[in-house]
Design a protein around this motif. Sequence first.
Motif, PDB file in Angstrom:
ATOM      1  N   LEU A 211     -29.261  31.841 -15.385  1.00 10.60           N
ATOM      2  CA  LEU A 211     -29.535  33.188 -16.024  1.00 10.60           C
ATOM      3  C   LEU A 211     -28.012  33.874 -15.846  1.00 10.60           C
ATOM      4  O   LEU A 211     -27.499  33.775 -14.824  1.00 10.60           O
ATOM      5  N   ASP A 212     -27.456  34.527 -16.778  1.00 10.10           N
ATOM      6  CA  ASP A 212     -26.583  35.346 -16.661  1.00 10.10           C
ATOM      7  C   ASP A 212     -26.953  36.579 -15.910  1.00 10.10           C
ATOM      8  O   ASP A 212     -27.775  37.285 -16.334  1.00 10.10           O
ATOM      9  N   ILE A 213     -26.098  37.013 -14.681  1.00  7.89           N
ATOM     10  CA  ILE A 213     -26.603  38.199 -14.251  1.00  7.89           C
ATOM     11  C   ILE A 213     -25.376  38.933 -14.023  1.00  7.89           C
ATOM     12  O   ILE A 213     -24.178  38.500 -13.647  1.00  7.89           O
ATOM     13  N   SER A 214     -25.468  40.409 -13.985  1.00  6.63           N
ATOM     14  CA  SER A 214     -24.360  41.197 -13.605  1.00  6.63           C
ATOM     15  C   SER A 214     -24.833  41.824 -12.246  1.00  6.63           C
ATOM     16  O   SER A 214     -25.869  42.536 -12.023  1.00  6.63           O
ATOM     17  N   LEU A 215     -23.950  41.668 -11.076  1.00  7.66           N
ATOM     18  CA  LEU A 215     -24.241  41.963  -9.772  1.00  7.66           C
ATOM     19  C   LEU A 215     -23.374  43.104  -9.300  1.00  7.66           C
ATOM     20  O   LEU A 215     -22.155  43.326  -9.617  1.00  7.66           O
ATOM     21  N   THR A 216     -23.916  43.866  -8.704  1.00  9.29           N
ATOM     22  CA  THR A 216     -23.336  45.186  -8.001  1.00  9.29           C
ATOM     23  C   THR A 216     -23.666  44.916  -6.330  1.00  9.29           C
ATOM     24  O   THR A 216     -25.023  44.863  -6.016  1.00  9.29           O
ATOM     25  N   VAL A 217     -22.856  44.919  -5.605  1.00  7.79           N
ATOM     26  CA  VAL A 217     -23.063  44.465  -4.366  1.00  7.79           C
ATOM     27  C   VAL A 217     -22.473  45.507  -3.245  1.00  7.79           C
ATOM     28  O   VAL A 217     -21.213  45.609  -3.426  1.00  7.79           O
ATOM     29  N   SER A 218     -23.173  45.887  -2.349  1.00 12.04           N
ATOM     30  CA  SER A 218     -22.611  47.039  -1.314  1.00 12.04           C
ATOM     31  C   SER A 218     -22.846  46.405  -0.049  1.00 12.04           C
ATOM     32  O   SER A 218     -24.015  46.144   0.438  1.00 12.04           O
ATOM     33  N   PRO A 219     -21.931  46.860   0.966  1.00 14.68           N
ATOM     34  CA  PRO A 219     -21.914  46.625   2.440  1.00 14.68           C
ATOM     35  C   PRO A 219     -22.936  47.205   2.870  1.00 14.68           C
ATOM     36  O   PRO A 219     -23.327  48.614   2.592  1.00 14.68           O
ATOM     37  N   LEU A 220     -23.944  46.897   3.795  1.00 11.34           N
ATOM     38  CA  LEU A 220     -24.941  47.659   4.665  1.00 11.34           C
ATOM     39  C   LEU A 220     -24.245  47.893   5.946  1.00 11.34           C
ATOM     40  O   LEU A 220     -23.913  46.822   6.728  1.00 11.34           O
TER      41      LEU A 220
ATOM     42  N   ARG B 246     -28.847  42.518 -12.612  1.00 11.71           N
ATOM     43  CA  ARG B 246     -29.278  42.781 -13.764  1.00 11.71           C
ATOM     44  C   ARG B 246     -29.264  41.611 -14.672  1.00 11.71           C
ATOM     45  O   ARG B 246     -28.236  40.999 -14.967  1.00 11.71           O
ATOM     46  N   ASP B 247     -30.409  41.265 -15.219  1.00 11.12           N
ATOM     47  CA  ASP B 247     -30.541  40.113 -16.058  1.00 11.12           C
ATOM     48  C   ASP B 247     -29.694  40.367 -17.450  1.00 11.12           C
ATOM     49  O   ASP B 247     -30.268  41.366 -18.182  1.00 11.12           O
ATOM     50  N   ILE B 248     -28.494  39.788 -17.741  1.00  9.31           N
ATOM     51  CA  ILE B 248     -27.935  40.051 -19.142  1.00  9.31           C
ATOM     52  C   ILE B 248     -27.973  38.842 -19.809  1.00  9.31           C
ATOM     53  O   ILE B 248     -26.950  38.482 -20.610  1.00  9.31           O
ATOM     54  N   THR B 249     -28.743  37.712 -19.694  1.00  7.34           N
ATOM     55  CA  THR B 249     -28.945  36.492 -20.512  1.00  7.34           C
ATOM     56  C   THR B 249     -28.755  36.779 -21.909  1.00  7.34           C
ATOM     57  O   THR B 249     -28.251  36.242 -22.556  1.00  7.34           O
TER      58      THR B 249
END
Length: 252
Positions: A214-223, A238-241
Amino acid sequence: MIPGTDLLEALPVAVYTTDAEGRITFYNRAAAEMWGHNPELGTSQWCGSWRLYWPDGRPLPHDQCPMAIALKEGREVRGVEAIAERPDGTRVRFLPCPTPLRDASGRLVGAINLLMDITERHDAELQSARLAAIVVSSDDAIISKTIDGRITSWNAGAARIFGYEASEMIGESILRIIPPELYGEETEILARLQRGERIDHFETVRVAKDGRRLDISLTVSPLRDRSGKVVGASKVGRDITERKRAEKCSRS
């Protein structure tokens, strides 16, 4: 000032006392600040608040407030929240702790009340509930993990996109959905998170339970913990497939 009230005056929490009929005999500065005014001693009754409300917004008559109940029934009242409205219209959610006072013979002579301002706690709980609702209802995959990549939460969106239920993924390594050739990418993401960096709209590939890529768009934030130390990460995927497939078709 009555004996012992110098100590009550110094307390950073709102405290006041009444006589047996509920007339206010003392209040400290913290109480006046919570109420937003200075009620008249010996005249104001039950509580110094300008107006009172139940947590659901219904008006709460002063003669039915927790302090009034404590005096009328001669018992402590605990666990009853209320809202005080100041003369300027601002409101404070508080937790009162009225306690009857008795003399050596057991006769009721008054009461003391401690008012704990729980406005911030209540607002934080509301915010947490809103965020939880967003996470539960989101179509995107929302995943949290420890700094070493162990999954700690997995929402319904993640289950829909990747095919794994939360029970299958919590406690597992995030590498379970990452293609082996992209393990190095995850190492770099973790390194950036440890530096406190946020990663926005990073496009990559992940593997579903059935083996689909799957093509995925990631946003990653530190906790971070309360001391500010990075202890994990929150990922929104988000699935951008379909979008990627459409882009390829348009170029061909």
